[in-house]
Scaffold this motif. Structure first.
Motif, PDB file in Angstrom:
ATOM      1  N   MET A   1       0.856  -1.178   0.000  1.00  0.00           N
ATOM      2  CA  MET A   1       0.000   0.000   0.000  1.00  0.00           C
ATOM      3  C   MET A   1       0.897   1.234   0.000  1.00  0.00           C
ATOM      4  O   MET A   1       1.898   1.292   0.681  1.00  0.00           O
ATOM      5  CB  MET A   1      -0.922  -0.009   1.227  1.00  0.00           C
ATOM      6  N   HIS A   2       0.488   2.256  -0.770  1.00  0.00           N
ATOM      7  CA  HIS A   2       1.257   3.486  -0.923  1.00  0.00           C
ATOM      8  C   HIS A   2       0.500   4.679  -0.358  1.00  0.00           C
ATOM      9  O   HIS A   2      -0.683   4.576  -0.029  1.00  0.00           O
ATOM     10  CB  HIS A   2       1.543   3.731  -2.418  1.00  0.00           C
ATOM     11  N   SER A   3       1.173   5.813  -0.304  1.00  0.00           N
ATOM     12  CA  SER A   3       0.525   7.025   0.205  1.00  0.00           C
ATOM     13  C   SER A   3      -0.668   7.420  -0.658  1.00  0.00           C
ATOM     14  O   SER A   3      -1.652   7.965  -0.152  1.00  0.00           O
ATOM     15  CB  SER A   3       1.533   8.172   0.293  1.00  0.00           C
ATOM     16  N   GLY A 120      -9.744  10.531 -11.127  1.00  0.00           N
ATOM     17  CA  GLY A 120      -8.420  10.390 -11.733  1.00  0.00           C
ATOM     18  C   GLY A 120      -7.459   9.568 -10.895  1.00  0.00           C
ATOM     19  O   GLY A 120      -6.702   8.749 -11.419  1.00  0.00           O
ATOM     20  N   VAL A 121      -7.498   9.766  -9.588  1.00  0.00           N
ATOM     21  CA  VAL A 121      -6.623   9.029  -8.675  1.00  0.00           C
ATOM     22  C   VAL A 121      -7.038   7.565  -8.609  1.00  0.00           C
ATOM     23  O   VAL A 121      -6.207   6.663  -8.530  1.00  0.00           O
ATOM     24  CB  VAL A 121      -6.663   9.669  -7.260  1.00  0.00           C
ATOM     25  N   GLY A 122      -8.332   7.324  -8.635  1.00  0.00           N
ATOM     26  CA  GLY A 122      -8.853   5.964  -8.502  1.00  0.00           C
ATOM     27  C   GLY A 122      -9.147   5.643  -7.053  1.00  0.00           C
ATOM     28  O   GLY A 122      -8.795   6.382  -6.134  1.00  0.00           O
ATOM     29  N   ALA A 123      -9.782   4.507  -6.848  1.00  0.00           N
ATOM     30  CA  ALA A 123     -10.242   4.113  -5.513  1.00  0.00           C
ATOM     31  C   ALA A 123      -9.114   3.654  -4.603  1.00  0.00           C
ATOM     32  O   ALA A 123      -9.259   3.662  -3.390  1.00  0.00           O
ATOM     33  CB  ALA A 123     -11.288   3.018  -5.637  1.00  0.00           C
ATOM     34  N   GLY A 124      -8.005   3.233  -5.157  1.00  0.00           N
ATOM     35  CA  GLY A 124      -6.883   2.780  -4.345  1.00  0.00           C
ATOM     36  C   GLY A 124      -6.965   1.309  -3.973  1.00  0.00           C
ATOM     37  O   GLY A 124      -7.880   0.576  -4.369  1.00  0.00           O
ATOM     38  N   TYR A 125      -5.972   0.897  -3.210  1.00  0.00           N
ATOM     39  CA  TYR A 125      -5.791  -0.509  -2.845  1.00  0.00           C
ATOM     40  C   TYR A 125      -6.945  -1.056  -2.008  1.00  0.00           C
ATOM     41  O   TYR A 125      -7.381  -2.183  -2.205  1.00  0.00           O
ATOM     42  CB  TYR A 125      -4.461  -0.651  -2.092  1.00  0.00           C
ATOM     43  N   LEU A 126      -7.428  -0.270  -1.067  1.00  0.00           N
ATOM     44  CA  LEU A 126      -8.493  -0.714  -0.158  1.00  0.00           C
ATOM     45  C   LEU A 126      -9.863  -0.418  -0.754  1.00  0.00           C
ATOM     46  O   LEU A 126     -10.611   0.432  -0.257  1.00  0.00           O
ATOM     47  CB  LEU A 126      -8.344  -0.035   1.205  1.00  0.00           C
ATOM     48  N   SER A 127     -10.192  -1.118  -1.817  1.00  0.00           N
ATOM     49  CA  SER A 127     -11.444  -0.839  -2.517  1.00  0.00           C
ATOM     50  C   SER A 127     -11.933  -2.085  -3.237  1.00  0.00           C
ATOM     51  O   SER A 127     -11.172  -3.008  -3.519  1.00  0.00           O
ATOM     52  CB  SER A 127     -11.233   0.274  -3.545  1.00  0.00           C
ATOM     53  N   ILE A 128     -13.206  -2.058  -3.559  1.00  0.00           N
ATOM     54  CA  ILE A 128     -13.769  -3.132  -4.368  1.00  0.00           C
ATOM     55  C   ILE A 128     -13.188  -3.078  -5.776  1.00  0.00           C
ATOM     56  O   ILE A 128     -12.884  -4.125  -6.365  1.00  0.00           O
ATOM     57  CB  ILE A 128     -15.312  -3.052  -4.375  1.00  0.00           C
ATOM     58  N   ASP A 129     -12.999  -1.873  -6.314  1.00  0.00           N
ATOM     59  CA  ASP A 129     -12.393  -1.753  -7.647  1.00  0.00           C
ATOM     60  C   ASP A 129     -11.073  -2.511  -7.717  1.00  0.00           C
ATOM     61  O   ASP A 129     -10.817  -3.243  -8.672  1.00  0.00           O
ATOM     62  CB  ASP A 129     -12.167  -0.286  -8.017  1.00  0.00           C
ATOM     63  N   HIS A 130     -10.243  -2.354  -6.708  1.00  0.00           N
ATOM     64  CA  HIS A 130      -8.950  -3.060  -6.676  1.00  0.00           C
ATOM     65  C   HIS A 130      -9.153  -4.559  -6.461  1.00  0.00           C
ATOM     66  O   HIS A 130      -8.505  -5.376  -7.121  1.00  0.00           O
ATOM     67  CB  HIS A 130      -8.045  -2.489  -5.588  1.00  0.00           C
ATOM     68  N   ALA A 131     -10.050  -4.924  -5.561  1.00  0.00           N
ATOM     69  CA  ALA A 131     -10.258  -6.343  -5.233  1.00  0.00           C
ATOM     70  C   ALA A 131     -10.727  -7.155  -6.439  1.00  0.00           C
ATOM     71  O   ALA A 131     -10.361  -8.322  -6.581  1.00  0.00           O
ATOM     72  CB  ALA A 131     -11.270  -6.477  -4.088  1.00  0.00           C
ATOM     73  N   VAL A 132     -11.516  -6.534  -7.318  1.00  0.00           N
ATOM     74  CA  VAL A 132     -11.988  -7.251  -8.508  1.00  0.00           C
ATOM     75  C   VAL A 132     -11.142  -6.930  -9.736  1.00  0.00           C
ATOM     76  O   VAL A 132     -11.516  -7.254 -10.853  1.00  0.00           O
ATOM     77  CB  VAL A 132     -13.490  -6.978  -8.788  1.00  0.00           C
ATOM     78  N   ASP A 133      -9.997  -6.297  -9.489  1.00  0.00           N
ATOM     79  CA  ASP A 133      -9.031  -5.970 -10.537  1.00  0.00           C
ATOM     80  C   ASP A 133      -9.653  -5.128 -11.651  1.00  0.00           C
ATOM     81  O   ASP A 133      -9.556  -5.442 -12.832  1.00  0.00           O
ATOM     82  CB  ASP A 133      -8.410  -7.245 -11.120  1.00  0.00           C
ATOM     83  N   LEU A 134     -10.322  -4.060 -11.235  1.00  0.00           N
ATOM     84  CA  LEU A 134     -10.929  -3.115 -12.153  1.00  0.00           C
ATOM     85  C   LEU A 134     -10.137  -1.807 -12.070  1.00  0.00           C
ATOM     86  O   LEU A 134     -10.413  -0.959 -11.229  1.00  0.00           O
ATOM     87  CB  LEU A 134     -12.387  -2.883 -11.741  1.00  0.00           C
ATOM     88  N   PRO A 135      -9.108  -1.661 -12.905  1.00  0.00           N
ATOM     89  CA  PRO A 135      -8.219  -0.498 -12.790  1.00  0.00           C
ATOM     90  C   PRO A 135      -8.857   0.764 -13.379  1.00  0.00           C
ATOM     91  O   PRO A 135      -8.624   1.118 -14.520  1.00  0.00           O
ATOM     92  CB  PRO A 135      -6.987  -0.929 -13.597  1.00  0.00           C
ATOM     93  N   LEU A 136      -9.677   1.397 -12.588  1.00  0.00           N
ATOM     94  CA  LEU A 136     -10.400   2.581 -13.032  1.00  0.00           C
ATOM     95  C   LEU A 136      -9.747   3.838 -12.476  1.00  0.00           C
ATOM     96  O   LEU A 136     -10.073   4.298 -11.383  1.00  0.00           O
ATOM     97  CB  LEU A 136     -11.862   2.508 -12.581  1.00  0.00           C
ATOM     98  N   SER A 137      -8.808   4.390 -13.221  1.00  0.00           N
ATOM     99  CA  SER A 137      -8.159   5.631 -12.819  1.00  0.00           C
ATOM    100  C   SER A 137      -7.513   6.252 -14.050  1.00  0.00           C
ATOM    101  O   SER A 137      -7.551   5.690 -15.134  1.00  0.00           O
ATOM    102  CB  SER A 137      -7.115   5.372 -11.722  1.00  0.00           C
TER     103      SER A 137
END
Length: 170
Positions: A1-3, A120-137
């Protein structure tokens, strides 16, 4: 996880909770949905009850999606659309500051910019978007948010905003 992931969670939580609270207040606060509809009527939104429900459900739904980090650019587009309608129909004519009579536009402008930036930033690591590998940013997500937000707001204002004409000076 990043800043950037921490920043995304903070932005999502702040914007999501704000939108949830706003939608909740429209439906269950003070004058409830009937009072919200009366206010929509007073600013020229027709039919007012329909728009009270559309705005309230949009705020509640987008707030929940943002908290979960799900379909983030779409949720941000919904927030942006709601704020652009508010800006156009009520706040813009009252100047910048929210404490001015009629409420200025600083609040809705800030929420609008945060929504576009979050898309633009996206939901980040702690998100459903990340969990289902939906790179929306990125720029595509920004364009999606802006297109949905301004497109929906433009359609709403063009078809449903009928403000009363200002009385002629005597």
């Amino acid at each position: 996880m990043h800043s950037l992931d921490v920043a995304a969670v903070l932005l999502r939580a702040t914007l999501g909770l704000t939108m949830l609270a706003h939608g909740w207040n429209h439906v269950f606060g003070g004058g409830k949905i009937a009072g919200t509809a009366r206010w929509f009527a007073s600013i020229g939104m027709r039919p007012p009850l329909v728009h009270a429900w559309v705005a309230s459900v949009s705020e509640l739904g987008c707030g929940a999606l943002l908290l979960a980090g799900a379909l983030t650019p779409l949720a941000c587009g919904g927030v942006l659309g709601t704020m652009v309608v508010a800006l156009t129909t009520n706040h813009l004519r009252n100047g910048f500051f929210i404490f001015r009579p009629g409420e200025g536009y600083e609040y809705v402008l800030m929420i609008s910019i945060v929504a576009v930036a979050l898309a633009g930033v996206g939901a980040g690591y702690l998100s459903i978007d990340h969990a289902v590998d939906l790179p929306l940013s990125g720029f595509g997500a920004i364009l999606t948010c802006v297109g949905l937000g301004f497109g929906g707001a433009g359609l709403t204002v063009a078809t449903s905003w009928r403000p009363q004409a200002e009385p002629e000076p005597q």
